[in-house]
Design an enzyme around this catalytic site. Sequence first.
Site, PDB file in Angstrom:
ATOM      1  N   ASP A 178     -30.673   7.865  -3.335  1.00 19.45           N
ATOM      2  CA  ASP A 178     -29.728   7.565  -2.677  1.00 19.45           C
ATOM      3  C   ASP A 178     -28.806   6.680  -4.176  1.00 19.45           C
ATOM      4  O   ASP A 178     -29.368   5.917  -4.559  1.00 19.45           O
ATOM      5  CB  ASP A 178     -29.127   8.205  -1.789  1.00 19.45           C
ATOM      6  CG  ASP A 178     -26.916   8.387  -1.504  1.00 19.45           C
ATOM      7  OD1 ASP A 178     -27.544   8.216  -2.081  1.00 19.45           O
ATOM      8  OD2 ASP A 178     -27.608   8.789  -0.697  1.00 19.45           O
ATOM      9  N   HIS A 248     -24.441  10.348  -7.021  1.00 18.40           N
ATOM     10  CA  HIS A 248     -25.228   9.854  -5.510  1.00 18.40           C
ATOM     11  C   HIS A 248     -27.195   9.445  -6.424  1.00 18.40           C
ATOM     12  O   HIS A 248     -27.936   9.183  -5.718  1.00 18.40           O
ATOM     13  CB  HIS A 248     -26.285  11.051  -4.219  1.00 18.40           C
ATOM     14  CG  HIS A 248     -25.202  10.288  -3.442  1.00 18.40           C
ATOM     15  ND1 HIS A 248     -24.284   9.839  -2.733  1.00 18.40           N
ATOM     16  CD2 HIS A 248     -24.305  11.793  -3.103  1.00 18.40           C
ATOM     17  CE1 HIS A 248     -23.507   9.895  -2.174  1.00 18.40           C
ATOM     18  NE2 HIS A 248     -22.754  11.409  -1.780  1.00 18.40           N
ATOM     19  N   GLU A 312     -21.002  15.099  -3.368  1.00 19.13           N
ATOM     20  CA  GLU A 312     -19.909  13.993  -3.239  1.00 19.13           C
ATOM     21  C   GLU A 312     -20.582  13.924  -4.864  1.00 19.13           C
ATOM     22  O   GLU A 312     -21.118  12.025  -4.581  1.00 19.13           O
ATOM     23  CB  GLU A 312     -20.347  13.430  -2.164  1.00 19.13           C
ATOM     24  CG  GLU A 312     -20.306  13.666  -0.621  1.00 19.13           C
ATOM     25  CD  GLU A 312     -20.131  12.373   0.197  1.00 19.13           C
ATOM     26  OE1 GLU A 312     -18.920  12.288   1.157  1.00 19.13           O
ATOM     27  OE2 GLU A 312     -21.132  11.618  -0.394  1.00 19.13           O
TER      28      GLU A 312
HETATM   29  C1  ACM Z   1     -23.250  14.821   2.581  1.00 13.85           C
HETATM   30  O1  ACM Z   1     -22.728  14.031   4.091  1.00 13.85           O
HETATM   31  N1  ACM Z   1     -23.030  13.973   1.404  1.00 13.85           N
HETATM   32  C2  ACM Z   1     -23.895  16.040   2.067  1.00 13.85           C
END
Ligand code: ACM
Length: 508
Positions: A178, A248, A312
Amino acid sequence: MTSPPHTTLVPRPTRSRFTTGHFTLTAETCLRVGEGAGPAADLLRTTLAAATGLPLKPAADGALALAVDSDLTGLGGEGYGLTIGRDSVLLRAREVAGLLRGVQTVRQLLPPAALLTAPQRGVTWSLPCAEITDVPHRPWRGAMLDVARHFQPLRYLLRYVDLLALHKINVFHLHLTDDQGWRMPVAALPKLTEIGGRRPRSMVGPSGDIHDGVPHGGAYTRTDLARLVSYAAERGITVLPEIEMPGHSRAALAAYPHLGNHPGRVLDVWTRWGVCDTILGLHDEVFDFCRTVLEDVMDVFPSPYVHLGGDECPLTEWTRHPAAAARLRETGLAGTAQLHRWFLGQVGAFLVRNGRRPVGWAETGTELPDGFTVMAWRDPAHALAAAERGHEVINSYHRATYFDYPQSGAAGEPAGQPGGVVSLRDVHGHDPVPEGASPRAAAHVLGTQAQLWTEYAATPERIEYLTYPRLCALADGGWSGPSTWADFTARLRGHTARLDALGVGRHP
Ligand code: ACM
């Protein structure tokens, strides 16, 4: 007064009939291990050894028989039958995975002291006479742990797996990368863990202004991960690896800045929580990178599924970028937004060519490429949309399966993900099949999964506090199907004796 064990099984067996009498395991009890049943015998011995000291030696006339029988029908790959008589026990399944589930039922039927880690004297290791047939309601019962935000050592992952196995969870989803950390070793790209595996400090609380000043880091070795995979497999659990892309990915960009959209820019491993707008670029080297990483991932993890993240991902860096413009010309796609699907489609196709199946997080349920398995987390409507579109769906709805939210709004509850509470009752009431699903769409819903993002969970103690007993409810729904709140909580009350024996620092 403790409840009889059969009234406290979590998850609850599909069919069970308990009668009077007991079978007692003693130092003389031997195992009759049929062909293919060896792993179940090993698991039974291993998990009972510490407390009971029972040798459970193999013998052709052993009173406790473990048998794989491919002629058994109606049990699927994970179901089992368990017959406990006064003089003998028979555990049968069509596949060894079913025996591994049955072993966990045997563990739960013994006195909770059987789960302790120190030798116990003076306990009678008795099983109640019973006839049990048990088949899971859903094929996917997962638990995700984010080891990117806070690294956890291998020894804790093994314990985490043990606790999943007790609850018949069959997928351990490991969120390995991440913005705040990269934990997956990649031989050809050592900086991913050397640089991407460390950050100088972490954010305290959600505001963004307060940091702890404490360096945080860690990465697994291939040996660690191979051990985890085999330990989980011995318990019938598949480890699903996740490598996040194209968003991410800040930790990777800190290690290899040329993978980003502005070569020469120096980025740190992110020290904030939230959504970061630095993402992977669209040039050829990025896809070489993804293939190199995933080759090592596939070498280490035999899981048929590999998770590519996808969530995201702000596309601001791609907007008006020359590489994006070139990809749009090359593909004929209408706009930058479609390049997100195209990116995942390119990498997903690489997995498919290698015999694996890509998984992604849904942002809307319809944006992921065909052939992706979808984890729908934002909204039940996304699970519905994805299933109607023909995707396999794992329902990970955040209001019912995100264990980073606090379990209650009570004063004194440790700080968790802000913005809501996910109570035990919310987890228990969660139906993975979204409302309004056609029978065809409902058939695409593989199951359910717990998520634990670890911005606010740095230690094993906090992880267990957040996970239990909510995981018991998720596992019960996934394996046993719906139950009444009264039935579930009555069983859970007794089951807590097992969690306590295992030293689980659960939520009260
Ligand atoms: C997530 O909670 N961004 C998958």
